[in-house]
Design a protein around this motif. Structure first.
Motif, short mmCIF file in Angstrom:
data_model
loop_
_atom_site.label_atom_id
_atom_site.label_comp_id
_atom_site.label_asym_id
_atom_site.label_seq_id
_atom_site.Cartn_x
_atom_site.Cartn_y
_atom_site.Cartn_z
N ARG A 76 44.21 41.29 48.64
CA ARG A 76 44.97 40.21 48.35
C ARG A 76 45.87 40.11 50.16
O ARG A 76 46.19 38.95 50.94
CB ARG A 76 45.53 39.69 47.70
CG ARG A 76 44.91 38.65 46.85
CD ARG A 76 45.44 37.83 45.41
NE ARG A 76 44.60 37.46 45.09
CZ ARG A 76 44.76 36.74 43.39
NH1 ARG A 76 46.15 36.61 42.94
NH2 ARG A 76 43.98 36.03 42.92
N ALA A 77 46.54 41.30 50.03
CA ALA A 77 47.65 41.66 50.91
C ALA A 77 46.43 41.68 52.15
O ALA A 77 47.30 42.15 53.47
CB ALA A 77 48.46 43.13 50.78
N HIS A 78 45.48 42.23 52.32
CA HIS A 78 44.98 43.14 53.33
C HIS A 78 43.94 41.28 53.93
O HIS A 78 43.01 41.44 55.25
CB HIS A 78 43.97 43.62 53.27
CG HIS A 78 45.04 44.84 53.44
ND1 HIS A 78 45.42 45.62 52.39
CD2 HIS A 78 44.38 45.96 54.09
CE1 HIS A 78 45.20 46.94 52.92
NE2 HIS A 78 45.52 46.88 53.78
N GLY A 79 43.43 40.51 53.36
CA GLY A 79 43.72 38.87 53.67
C GLY A 79 42.13 38.84 53.22
O GLY A 79 40.89 38.13 53.28
N GLY A 80 41.31 39.81 52.16
CA GLY A 80 40.50 39.73 51.57
C GLY A 80 40.00 39.16 50.21
O GLY A 80 41.60 38.62 49.86
N HIS A 81 39.06 39.66 49.57
CA HIS A 81 39.07 39.03 47.69
C HIS A 81 38.46 40.64 47.37
O HIS A 81 37.51 40.78 48.41
CB HIS A 81 39.53 37.76 47.89
CG HIS A 81 37.20 37.36 47.90
ND1 HIS A 81 37.09 37.30 49.63
CD2 HIS A 81 36.29 37.99 47.65
CE1 HIS A 81 35.88 36.95 49.60
NE2 HIS A 81 35.19 37.30 48.59
N ILE A 82 38.00 40.12 45.75
CA ILE A 82 37.78 41.27 45.14
C ILE A 82 36.57 39.60 43.99
O ILE A 82 37.10 39.22 43.67
CB ILE A 82 38.41 42.26 44.25
CG1 ILE A 82 37.27 42.92 43.72
CG2 ILE A 82 39.59 41.55 43.81
CD1 ILE A 82 38.07 44.22 42.68
N ALA A 83 35.18 40.57 44.10
CA ALA A 83 34.79 39.52 43.14
C ALA A 83 34.16 40.38 41.92
O ALA A 83 33.60 41.33 42.69
CB ALA A 83 33.73 38.37 43.30
N ALA A 84 33.84 40.14 40.70
CA ALA A 84 32.76 41.43 39.46
C ALA A 84 32.06 40.31 39.02
O ALA A 84 32.74 39.26 38.66
CB ALA A 84 33.98 41.78 38.47
N ARG A 85 31.01 40.83 38.24
CA ARG A 85 30.08 40.34 37.67
C ARG A 85 29.73 41.30 36.82
O ARG A 85 29.46 42.42 37.17
CB ARG A 85 29.49 39.49 38.15
CG ARG A 85 28.18 40.39 39.66
CD ARG A 85 27.77 39.67 40.33
NE ARG A 85 26.59 40.78 40.60
CZ ARG A 85 25.12 41.57 40.89
NH1 ARG A 85 25.17 40.93 39.74
NH2 ARG A 85 24.80 41.91 41.71
N PRO A 86 28.87 40.83 35.97
CA PRO A 86 28.42 41.63 34.70
C PRO A 86 26.73 42.17 35.41
O PRO A 86 26.45 41.62 35.46
CB PRO A 86 28.47 40.89 33.59
CG PRO A 86 29.18 39.55 33.80
CD PRO A 86 29.25 39.79 34.94
N ARG A 87 26.75 43.40 34.78
CA ARG A 87 25.74 44.29 35.20
C ARG A 87 24.70 44.40 34.28
O ARG A 87 24.91 44.07 32.98
CB ARG A 87 26.10 46.09 36.64
CG ARG A 87 24.44 46.51 35.86
CD ARG A 87 24.51 47.59 36.39
NE ARG A 87 23.46 48.23 36.15
CZ ARG A 87 22.88 48.93 35.85
NH1 ARG A 87 23.36 49.16 34.47
NH2 ARG A 87 21.81 49.62 35.19
N GLU A 88 22.98 43.78 34.65
CA GLU A 88 22.13 43.43 33.68
C GLU A 88 22.65 44.64 32.83
O GLU A 88 21.79 45.89 33.82
CB GLU A 88 21.30 43.10 34.64
CG GLU A 88 19.67 42.60 33.73
CD GLU A 88 19.01 42.18 33.45
OE1 GLU A 88 17.48 41.41 33.01
OE2 GLU A 88 18.21 41.75 35.17
N GLY A 89 22.59 44.77 31.67
CA GLY A 89 21.98 45.91 30.72
C GLY A 89 23.19 47.20 30.42
O GLY A 89 22.96 47.56 30.19
N GLY A 90 24.68 46.43 30.68
CA GLY A 90 25.31 46.36 30.80
C GLY A 90 26.33 47.67 32.37
O GLY A 90 25.86 48.41 33.04
N GLY A 91 28.00 46.94 31.78
CA GLY A 91 28.67 47.59 33.23
C GLY A 91 28.32 46.81 33.84
O GLY A 91 28.85 45.56 33.70
N LEU A 92 29.40 46.77 35.34
CA LEU A 92 29.87 46.45 36.39
C LEU A 92 29.22 46.16 37.83
O LEU A 92 29.48 47.04 38.52
CB LEU A 92 31.36 45.88 36.54
CG LEU A 92 31.91 45.67 34.98
CD1 LEU A 92 33.58 45.88 35.11
CD2 LEU A 92 32.43 43.87 34.65
N VAL A 93 29.83 45.24 38.03
CA VAL A 93 29.78 45.59 39.69
C VAL A 93 30.90 45.09 40.28
O VAL A 93 31.31 43.38 40.96
CB VAL A 93 28.09 44.11 40.06
CG1 VAL A 93 28.05 44.66 41.75
CG2 VAL A 93 26.65 45.13 39.71
#
Length: 413
Positions: free
Chosen positions: A389-406
């Motif tokens: 956010r301080a750099h003017g961006g953002h982060i998005a997360a979503r579950p990965r099919e089969g386990g884990g994250l993206v």
């Protein structure tokens, strides 16, 4: 005989009124309502006078053009010829001449009315264009202070709390609003600065005894003659002390990263991600986690240390929260739609979609809160979100099919 002391008097009430003194004639204050009333009333009056004048001139011209012969012909042996009424040239009787004159007068009147209507429509169209242009210019002039307030609010939304509106001009509602916002921004800046100063001072004060404890424990563990029980206790205390140091460092970094980055330099996300992978490579090998992925150049303007912290926290979490065997972490960087993108994908336990938002809260982990663990102190993703956010961006997360994250971090270039 002892006397009972008098109760303390209440402190005097403040005599300063933040609203300022009332003017002697408040109804003479040049408010926006009065100014807009005078402006639009004057414009309507001028437009009405102009429209009446134009209609009068057009009607006079139409009457002049439409005025024809209004008399009847009687008697015999009279010959009448007319260039405007050619029907009279062929008329031989009085009835034919009267009928021709009546038809000619009706045609002239209809022609005059048609001309009046067409000229009126053209005049109305021209006045409408002038009115819209003049109204647009006057509305822009009236709304100029609002544009200034909006630009300042947008700058403040980017964490630049030092900006002020400082609106000049008449003492109307907009200036009152701008002054109120300036006072609010000043209080917010003082509160935000005090908070950062408190966190910084507290972190600094906490780091000193922790560093002393670590030194004493390391000296104690270096003694080969110490009993095994004390050696085990020292290692446990050293691990606990290390967790406390990580917590303090994380709090300090979180407090600093909440502000907008002022000094920016070109930073390649591919290089930042490679450095983060090098730091986590030994831990990944020990856990049997494979790190892979292609990293294309993606240069952004920002702080290299904080951007490296984004990549390091994401890769560390991806390695630590992984499966026992056959796990992998994929780290890619690319340039998409004018923005630099860092994507970290990993295998791991199944993460419910409703738990994603909780992962970015401080001291929160999957289904746990402030839980003792060797995987961190629960500030990693909070720091990542604050730095993005301080750099003017953002982060998005979503579950990965089969386990884990993206995890997908998007930063403007």
């Amino acid at each position: 005989m002892a006397t009972t002391p008098a109760p303390p008097k209440a402190p005097p009430k403040p005599t300063w009124d933040p609203r300022g003194p009332e003017p002697p004639f408040p109804w003479l204050r040049p408010t926006i309502r009065i100014r807009l009333t005078l402006l639009y009333g004057g414009m309507f009056l001028i437009a009405g006078i102009l429209l009446l004048s134009i209609i009068y001139l057009l009607a006079a011209q139409a009457i002049h053009e439409g005025s024809g012969q209004s008399f009847q012909i009687s008697g015999s042996g009279v010959e009448i010829r007319s260039d405007t009424c050619p029907e009279l040239n062929d008329a031989t009787t009085d009835d034919q001449r009267n009928a021709a004159l009546k038809a000619c007068n009706d045609a002239l009147k209809q022609h005059a009315l048609d001309g009046l209507l067409s000229r009126s429509l053209l005049t109305l169209l021209g006045l409408a264009v002038i009115a819209f242009a003049f109204g647009y210019a006057m509305a822009g002039r009236v709304l100029t202070p609002l544009g200034r307030i909006t630009r300042t609010a947008r700058a403040v939304a980017g964490s630049d709390l030092s900006r002020r509106i400082e609106l000049d001009g008449p003492d109307d509602e907009l200036k009152e609003l701008a002054d109120t916002l300036d006072d609010m921004l000043e209080r917010l800046e003082r509160a935000f600065t005090a908070q950062q100063r408190f966190v910084g001072n507290a972190s600094h004060e906490l780091r000193t005894p922790l560093a002393i404890n670590r030194t004493l424990l390391e000296v104690h563990l270096s003694d080969p003659g110490a009993p095994a029980e004390l050696q085990q206790l020292g290692r446990t205390l050293l691990a606990t002390n290390e967790r406390s140091e990580q917590l303090v460092e994380g709090l300090l970094l979180l407090a600093r990263s909440d502000n907008q980055i002022v000094e920016r330099k070109p930073v390649d996300l591919a290089e930042v991600a490679s450095q983060a992978i090098d730091q986590v490579h030994a831990e990944a090998e020990a856990k049997g986690v494979e790190i892979r992925g292609e990293r294309a150049p993606a240069v952004v303007q920002g702080n290299g240390v904080l951007l490296e912290r984004i990549a390091l926290n994401l890769v560390q979490n991806a390695v630590r929260y992984n499966v026992q065997e056959g796990g992998w972490v994929e780290v890619t960087t690319e340039f998409q739609h004018g923005q630099a993108v860092l994507v970290v994908t990993n295998t791991g336990p199944v993460v419910p979609a409703y738990e994603i938002d909780n992962l970015f809260e401080p001291f929160r982990r999957l289904r746990t809160e402030r839980t003792g663990s060797d995987k961190g102190v629960g500030l990693g993703l909070s720091i990542v979100r604050s730095v993005a956010r301080a750099h003017g961006g953002h982060i998005a997360a979503r579950p990965r099919e089969g386990g884990g994250l993206v995890m997908r971090v998007t930063l403007p270039t």
